[in-house]
Write a protein that holds these residues in place. Sequence first.
Motif, short mmCIF file in Angstrom:
data_model
loop_
_atom_site.label_atom_id
_atom_site.label_comp_id
_atom_site.label_asym_id
_atom_site.label_seq_id
_atom_site.Cartn_x
_atom_site.Cartn_y
_atom_site.Cartn_z
N THR A 249 7.21 0.11 3.61
CA THR A 249 8.22 -0.77 3.01
C THR A 249 7.65 -1.84 2.10
O THR A 249 8.40 -2.55 1.44
CB THR A 249 9.05 -1.46 4.11
OG1 THR A 249 8.18 -2.33 4.86
CG2 THR A 249 9.68 -0.44 5.05
N GLY A 250 6.32 -1.99 2.07
CA GLY A 250 5.72 -3.04 1.25
C GLY A 250 5.88 -4.43 1.83
O GLY A 250 5.71 -5.43 1.11
N SER A 251 6.15 -4.54 3.12
CA SER A 251 6.36 -5.86 3.72
C SER A 251 5.06 -6.65 3.78
O SER A 251 3.96 -6.07 3.83
CB SER A 251 6.96 -5.72 5.12
OG SER A 251 6.07 -5.02 5.97
N VAL A 252 5.19 -7.96 3.78
CA VAL A 252 4.04 -8.88 3.83
C VAL A 252 4.16 -9.70 5.10
O VAL A 252 5.13 -10.42 5.30
CB VAL A 252 4.01 -9.80 2.59
CG1 VAL A 252 2.83 -10.77 2.68
CG2 VAL A 252 3.93 -8.97 1.30
N PRO A 402 14.36 -4.03 2.95
CA PRO A 402 14.14 -4.94 1.82
C PRO A 402 13.02 -4.43 0.92
O PRO A 402 12.20 -3.60 1.33
CB PRO A 402 13.75 -6.26 2.50
CG PRO A 402 14.26 -6.15 3.90
CD PRO A 402 14.18 -4.70 4.25
N VAL A 403 12.96 -4.95 -0.32
CA VAL A 403 11.96 -4.50 -1.29
C VAL A 403 11.15 -5.72 -1.76
O VAL A 403 11.38 -6.26 -2.84
CB VAL A 403 12.65 -3.80 -2.49
CG1 VAL A 403 11.60 -3.25 -3.46
CG2 VAL A 403 13.55 -2.67 -1.99
N PRO A 404 10.20 -6.17 -0.95
CA PRO A 404 9.41 -7.34 -1.35
C PRO A 404 8.40 -7.05 -2.45
O PRO A 404 8.04 -7.94 -3.21
CB PRO A 404 8.70 -7.74 -0.05
CG PRO A 404 8.63 -6.49 0.75
CD PRO A 404 9.87 -5.72 0.41
N LEU A 405 7.94 -5.81 -2.54
CA LEU A 405 6.97 -5.44 -3.59
C LEU A 405 7.55 -4.28 -4.40
O LEU A 405 8.54 -4.47 -5.08
CB LEU A 405 5.62 -5.09 -2.96
CG LEU A 405 4.92 -6.24 -2.21
CD1 LEU A 405 3.60 -5.78 -1.61
CD2 LEU A 405 4.70 -7.45 -3.11
#
Length: 489
Positions: A249-252, A402-405
């Motif tokens: 998901t690209g989560s941080v 969600p799309v953080p990146l």
Amino acid sequence: MNIVVTPVLALTPEDRARAGELLLTLLDDYERGLPTAPLVPEFDEEALTDLLSAPISREGIGVEGVFAEIKNKIIPNSTALASPRFLAYVSGPPNGIAPYAEAIAAAINQNCNFWQLGPAASVVERAVLRWLAELVGYPPDAGGILTGGGSIATLNALVTALNAFDPDFRANGLQARSAPAVVYTSTEAHRSVDKAAAILGIGLDHVRHIPVDEQHRMRVDALAEAIAADRRAGLAPFCVVATSGTVTTGSVDPLNAIADLCEREELWLHVDGAYGALFRLGTTTRDRLDGIERADSITLDPHKMLFASLEAGCLLVRDRKRLRDAFAFNSSYLTIAEHPVMVDFMDYGPQLSRGFKALKVWTALQAFGTDAFRAAVDQTLELAQHLAERVRRAEELELMAPVPLTAVCIRLRGATDTDHTEILAQLAREGTALLGPANVNGRMGIRACVTNYRTRREDIDLVVDRLCEFARSVESGRQGRSRQQLAGS
């Protein structure tokens, strides 16, 4: 009269000229053909079988013969990773100057172990590492080394962490420890953490996978509870691996909160930023990575968001002495005088013989400038948000996270897991796009990761339009089966 004799494994002047012509033609043809090249080739099994089984000629086939083999058998049977609709993995196309930098690196063939075998190479790698360290907010005394990729960088980071944690680790390893060492990461972490733990003898039973929140970020409360429980059990926590840019998901992860906990607990903090760390370049994402500069070590991959050709990974360590303590060994046959400008990179990683990976990174930064890379990163972020917004607006599709990146996870409403697998295969087969599977909270979907500076809005729109068509087809087929069942009853 001097007679020029060509060494047995050198090319004659005529062959060098011809090889240059053929190479430039091949590179130009490949670049021009990318927009229409098949993403995944319908590979020629006969040609590949011939490559596998054909004996090596005793006399050789010469320059013309080699380029003919490459043109006719290798290029047509290669996946087009540089295609604008290659969106399956965190793998961008090489920047335009990369092939030329690779050729130069091969020609001068510097061995980047101790500086005497490549003085300029040592300085170029130092320059690249200094720029990367500044980008993530590290101090001037930080150190690092370029690696083959993020997995090797994470492995090296855990070696460094173990040496920092246990002064006797080099002498005794894990064998003499009465309290097993424990490493912590999230359930969304890359498999390289588990792999490093297995290789180093930490053992998978001593890797804690911490649950994540609704945004797929490591839960700091659960991390604190796991550390406390292990201490009560007589175990020895030593390292937390946070992630900036999870694969799915690209989560941080909440880096500042994790850094606070690591400071209180006196644990090494490593950040796996193989995917996400270089989004420090992004206009809208720099602040999203706040806290990364507090990590003891960071993995990042220039062969991702700096678009270097494979391979080019990197490990950065806040205190370069820690890295040297982990990897430096004395050898009388390799001893040379120290120099204030040079670094012996054999003392900063496990390899002795090392290729000149830094040249392709340095060359691209010099040729295009940092503004061009920032623009490329911003473009991927904008396209990912465009894709996410189109999915939100499409009644046939669902945005799964969600799309953080730049990773976008999509599910087709009404489609089964099998449907999603078949759709992925059909998209590749018809040449629309190469996307990947996604598993988000136990639900299967499709993942597009925009890490490609060649991708345009029309590519994204084509993918979304096709997914909507598939969704309508799935729904139509489901309704048709329901009517048949009703008629049969």
